[in-house]
Write an enzyme that holds these catalytic residues in place. Structure first.
Site, PDB file in Angstrom:
ATOM      1  N   GLU A  36       0.911  -1.193  -0.143  1.00 42.17           N
ATOM      2  CA  GLU A  36      -0.188  -0.030   0.015  1.00 42.17           C
ATOM      3  C   GLU A  36       0.707   1.251   0.019  1.00 42.17           C
ATOM      4  O   GLU A  36       1.240   1.743   1.100  1.00 42.17           O
ATOM      5  CB  GLU A  36      -1.010   0.110   1.312  1.00 42.17           C
ATOM      6  CG  GLU A  36      -1.840   1.281   1.140  1.00 42.17           C
ATOM      7  CD  GLU A  36      -2.526   1.466   2.511  1.00 42.17           C
ATOM      8  OE1 GLU A  36      -2.515   0.549   3.391  1.00 42.17           O
ATOM      9  OE2 GLU A  36      -3.480   2.113   2.419  1.00 42.17           O
ATOM     10  N   LYS A  61      -2.840  -2.149  -2.817  1.00 44.03           N
ATOM     11  CA  LYS A  61      -3.663  -1.097  -2.390  1.00 44.03           C
ATOM     12  C   LYS A  61      -3.552  -0.131  -2.600  1.00 44.03           C
ATOM     13  O   LYS A  61      -2.349   0.563  -2.297  1.00 44.03           O
ATOM     14  CB  LYS A  61      -3.823  -1.456  -0.639  1.00 44.03           C
ATOM     15  CG  LYS A  61      -4.938  -0.451  -0.174  1.00 44.03           C
ATOM     16  CD  LYS A  61      -5.001  -1.040   1.188  1.00 44.03           C
ATOM     17  CE  LYS A  61      -6.136  -0.234   2.085  1.00 44.03           C
ATOM     18  NZ  LYS A  61      -6.559  -0.766   3.173  1.00 44.03           N
TER      19      LYS A  61
END
Ligand code: 13P
Length: 343
Positions: A177, A219
Site C-alpha cells: 500500500e 492497495k
C-alpha cells in the site's frame, strides 16, 4: 514455497463482488475515531467495537477479508473464540497490519518512511500461527512544495518490497500500500504524476527483490484532487485518471487492486469505485475496495459506544459493504443509500 496457497488466498481476497474491510487502526488512530463519538479508547472498548465489526452477520457475501491490528488478533469475541477463528468460521480471511507506522525520514523534511522490518520474519510466523492469511504494509507519500522526493519514494518502495518478500516466504499474501495522501491543494494532474512515479518505482523494486507479482495485492490510492484544491475533479474524471495511471504502471500479472478511501466520504468512495467498474473497460485486474473509514464511518456513528446500538451499527456496516460490493460490478445506484434508512 506456498505457491498454491498464496495463489488461492490472493484470488479469494479479490473474488468477484468482494472487498476488504480495514479495521487495523493503530492506538493513536482508533483514539481519534473514538474521540469523534465521545468514547474512551480503552482495551475493552476497542475489543467491543472490533467485536461488532467482526461478528456482523452475513458480511461474507461482500467482504473477503478483514485487516486486524496486533492488539485485535490477540483478542477474542465475547464467547472466548479468538477473532481470527471467528472470521474463519464466517468465511472471511484474517489479515494483519505488520508495519509499525510512518516516521520522519531523515534528511527529508515533511516526508516519511514506514518502519517495521526488524524482527518481521518472526512476527509473520507468529501471525500465521494465529490464522492470518495475508498482511498489510502502508507507505505514506505526501504531496507538497518540492515533495515527494525521489529519495522518499525509493526508500518506501524498498521497504515495501522487503516486507512483501518476507510475507511470501511465510506463506502470507502481501498487500502493498503506497498511499499518496489527499492532503494539500494539489490538482488531479499533480496527483496523477506522483502516483505514476510511485507505482512505477514500487513495481520495479518488487521485481528487483524477487517478489512474485502473481501473489501480491496492490492497495492503491485513487488519482484525486487534493482536499484543498479549489478545482475538485468530478467522479468521472477521478475514475478515468485512476484507470489511466494504473494501466501505465501495474503489471497484468497482479491478481487484483483494492482501493483505500483515504479521507473520502463513504458515498464518494463508493461512487468512484463504481464509476471505474461501470466504465466497462477490459482491465487486466479486478478493482475492488479495502476501505477503513469509508466502510466504518456509519457503523461507528451508530454505535456510540453503547451495547444497545450494536445491531444498528452492524446493519450500517452491512449496508455500506453491500453498496461497495455493487460498485465492484458497476451496479451501485445512489438510491441504494435510502435502503438503510428504510430498514
Ligand atoms: P482508509 O480507507 O480509512 O484510508 O483506510 C484504509 C487503510 O487501511 C489505510 O491504511
Amino acid at each position: 514455497m506456498f505457491e498454491r496457497e498464496l495463489a488461492t488466498t490472493a484470488a479469494a481476497m479479490v473474488a468477484p463482488g468482494k472487498g476488504i474491510l480495514a479495521i487495523d487502526e493503530s492506538g493513536g488512530t482508533i483514539k481519534k475515531r473514538f474521540d469523534s463519538i465521545g468514547v474512551e479508547s480503552t482495551v475493552e472498548n476497542r475489543r467491543a467495537y472490533r467485536d461488532l465489526l467482526i461478528t456482523a452477520n452475513g458480511l461474507s457475501q461482500f467482504i473477503s477479508g478483514m485487516i486486524l491490528y496486533d492488539e485485535t488478533i490477540r483478542q477474542a469475541a465475547r464467547d472466548g473464540t479468538p477473532f481470527a477463528q471467528v472470521l474463519k468460521k464466517n468465511g472471511i480471511l484474517a489479515g494483519i497490519k505488520v508495519d509499525t507506522g510512518a516516521k520522519s525520514l531523515a534528511g527529508a523534511p515533511g516526508e516519511q518512511v514506514t518502519e517495521g522490518l526488524d524482527g518481521l520474519r518472526e512476527r509473520l510466523a507468529e501471525y500465521k500461527k494465529m490464522g492470518a492469511m495475508f498482511a498489510k504494509w502502508r507507505a505514506v507519500i505526501t504531496i507538497g512544495k518540492d515533495i515527494p522526493s525521489d529519495y522518499c519514494i525509493t526508500a518506501n518502495a524498498h521497504a515495501l518490497a522487503r516486507y512483501a518478500a518476507l510475507c511470501q516466504e511465510a506463506g502470507m499474501v502481501p498487500i502493498v500500500e503506497p498511499e499518496v495522501l489527499m492532503d494539500g491543494n494539489h490538482t488531479l494532474e499533480r496527483c496523477f504524476d506522483v502516483t505514476e512515479i510511485t507505482l512505477q518505482t514500487l513495481f520495479h523494486e518488487l521485481h528487483r527483490q524477487r517478489v512474485r507479482i502473481e501473489h501480491s495485492i496492490l492497495k492503491a490510492s485513487m488519482v484525486i484532487s487534493g482536499k484543498d484544491c479549489p478545482q475538485q475533479a468530478s467522479v468521472q474524471q477521478v475514475a478515468e485518471a485512476t484507470i489511466r495511471c494504473l494501466r501505465r504502471t501495474v503489471p497484468a500479472a497482479l491478481p487484483g487492486i483494492v482501493f483505500l478511501s483515504g479521507g473520502q466520504s463513504d458515498e464518494h468512495a463508493t461512487a468512484h469505485l463504481n464509476a471505474m467498474n461501470a466504465a466497462g473497460a477490459a482491465l487486466p485486474w479486478p478493482l475492488s475496495f479495502s476501505y477503513g473509514r469509508a466502510l466504518q464511518a456509519p457503523a461507528l456513528k451508530a454505535w456510540k459506544g453503547q451495547a444497545a446500538n450494536v445491531a444498528a451499527a452492524q446493519q450500517a456496516l452491512f449496508h455500506r459493504s453491500k453498496c461497495n460490493s455493487a460498485a465492484c460490478f458497476g451496479r451501485y445506484q445512489p438510491e441504494m443509500e435510502k435502503e438503510v434508512l428504510a430498514a
